[in-house]
Motif scaffolding. Structure first.
Motif, PDB file in Angstrom:
ATOM      1  N   LEU A 214       0.881  -1.262  -0.019  1.00 13.91           N
ATOM      2  CA  LEU A 214      -0.120   0.040  -0.064  1.00 13.91           C
ATOM      3  C   LEU A 214       0.975   1.026   0.074  1.00 13.91           C
ATOM      4  N   LEU A 215       1.782   1.435   0.633  1.00 14.04           N
ATOM      5  CA  LEU A 215       2.933   2.373   0.667  1.00 14.04           C
ATOM      6  C   LEU A 215       3.405   2.627  -0.618  1.00 14.04           C
ATOM      7  N   ASN A 216       3.682   1.621  -1.085  1.00 11.92           N
ATOM      8  CA  ASN A 216       4.635   1.558  -2.490  1.00 11.92           C
ATOM      9  C   ASN A 216       3.506   2.068  -3.593  1.00 11.92           C
ATOM     10  N   ASN A 217       2.324   1.780  -3.279  1.00 17.82           N
ATOM     11  CA  ASN A 217       1.198   2.290  -4.513  1.00 17.82           C
ATOM     12  C   ASN A 217       0.775   3.763  -4.042  1.00 17.82           C
ATOM     13  N   TYR A 218       1.229   4.128  -2.871  1.00 19.66           N
ATOM     14  CA  TYR A 218       1.007   5.617  -2.743  1.00 19.66           C
ATOM     15  C   TYR A 218       2.162   6.352  -3.271  1.00 19.66           C
TER      16      TYR A 218
END
Length: 262
Positions: A214-218
């Motif tokens: 999820l952090l990488n997607n952000y």
């Protein structure tokens, strides 16, 4: 009678000195008048160019404070007769341009035009073309303007150790965290600013693969090409560098109309 000769010879010498001194004074006065006329002509040309620059900026739906124009080279009058000027510098302050409906602010934009061609009639009537062989521009984009284009609530940008740093609130798996990290900043093919955030982290991030995903997607969501407003004088961005006061932009162009007829 012999003593009268020196006094008789002294008069022509004194008269000659007075003539020489008078000529020197006249030459100094004439030189001063020429310099004064040269500087007056420079002032007239600078005001005429400033008016034309203001019109060109308005054509691009941009705004700025009144341009500060300085014509380089001396003497100026010989450049007028030749219709070619060594250097013209233009300082623009508080430049505002629009991108996707948002205002992008450039607190400073300094333009250096070299080998500028402009006829005497063009300067006199303010009608005609003023063309520069080369134009270099340096400006600064505020981080607030750049952050608005990313359209992420609470996201702020700044400079840290020569890199573009980001801080933003995120919600990951029901936890409100603060993301921090840096971005790689480059110039895209279309002259836009390319931001690549690949080094983000968040204190308290759950140590599970989904949270990291999820952090990488952000990070991917804010890694975008940011278009810049159209710069004056057909300037094309060549380099961007994060500085404490904003994102420094270096731009250049060739055979540029500083002003055009109409």
């Amino acid at each position: 009678m012999a003593e009268a000769y020196p006094a008789y010879e002294e008069r022509p010498r004194r008269r000659g000195r007075k003539v020489l001194i008078t000529l020197l004074v006249l030459l100094v006065i004439l030189a001063g008048l020429l310099v004064a006329a040269d500087r007056i002509a420079v002032g007239v040309a600078e005001r005429a160019i400033a008016d034309q620059v203001t019109k060109e900026i308005a054509k691009q739906d941009a705004q700025s404070s009144a341009p500060e124009v300085e014509v380089g080279g001396f003497p100026f009058l010989t450049q007028v007769l030749d219709g070619r000027y060594e250097r013209i510098t233009i300082k623009l302050r508080d430049v505002q341009g629009a991108v996707r409906g948002d205002a992008v602010s450039l607190p400073t934009l300094d333009v250096d035009a070299r080998n500028v061609r402009a006829s005497l009639d063009t300067l006199r009537t303010q009608q005609g073309d003023v063309v520069a062989e080369t134009v270099d521009g340096t400006g600064t984009i505020t981080y607030d303007s750049l952050a608005k284009l990313l359209d992420r609530p609470g996201l702020t940008l700044g400079e840290r150790d020569g890199q573009l740093a980001v801080t933003a609130p995120v919600d990951i798996l029901g936890q409100k965290l603060t993301v921090t990290g840096t971005a790689k900043v480059t110039v895209g093919k279309e002259g836009q600013v390319s931001l690549s955030f690949a080094d983000l982290d968040a204190e308290g991030l759950p140590n599970i693969p989904l949270a990291r995903t999820l952090l990488n997607n952000y990070a991917k969501g804010i890694s975008i090409d940011v278009p810049l407003p159209e710069l004056p004088f057909q300037l094309v961005v060549r380099e961007v560098r994060p500085l404490p006061g904003g994102l420094a932009v270096t731009a250049a162009a060739k055979d540029v109309p500083i002003s055009s007829a109409g």
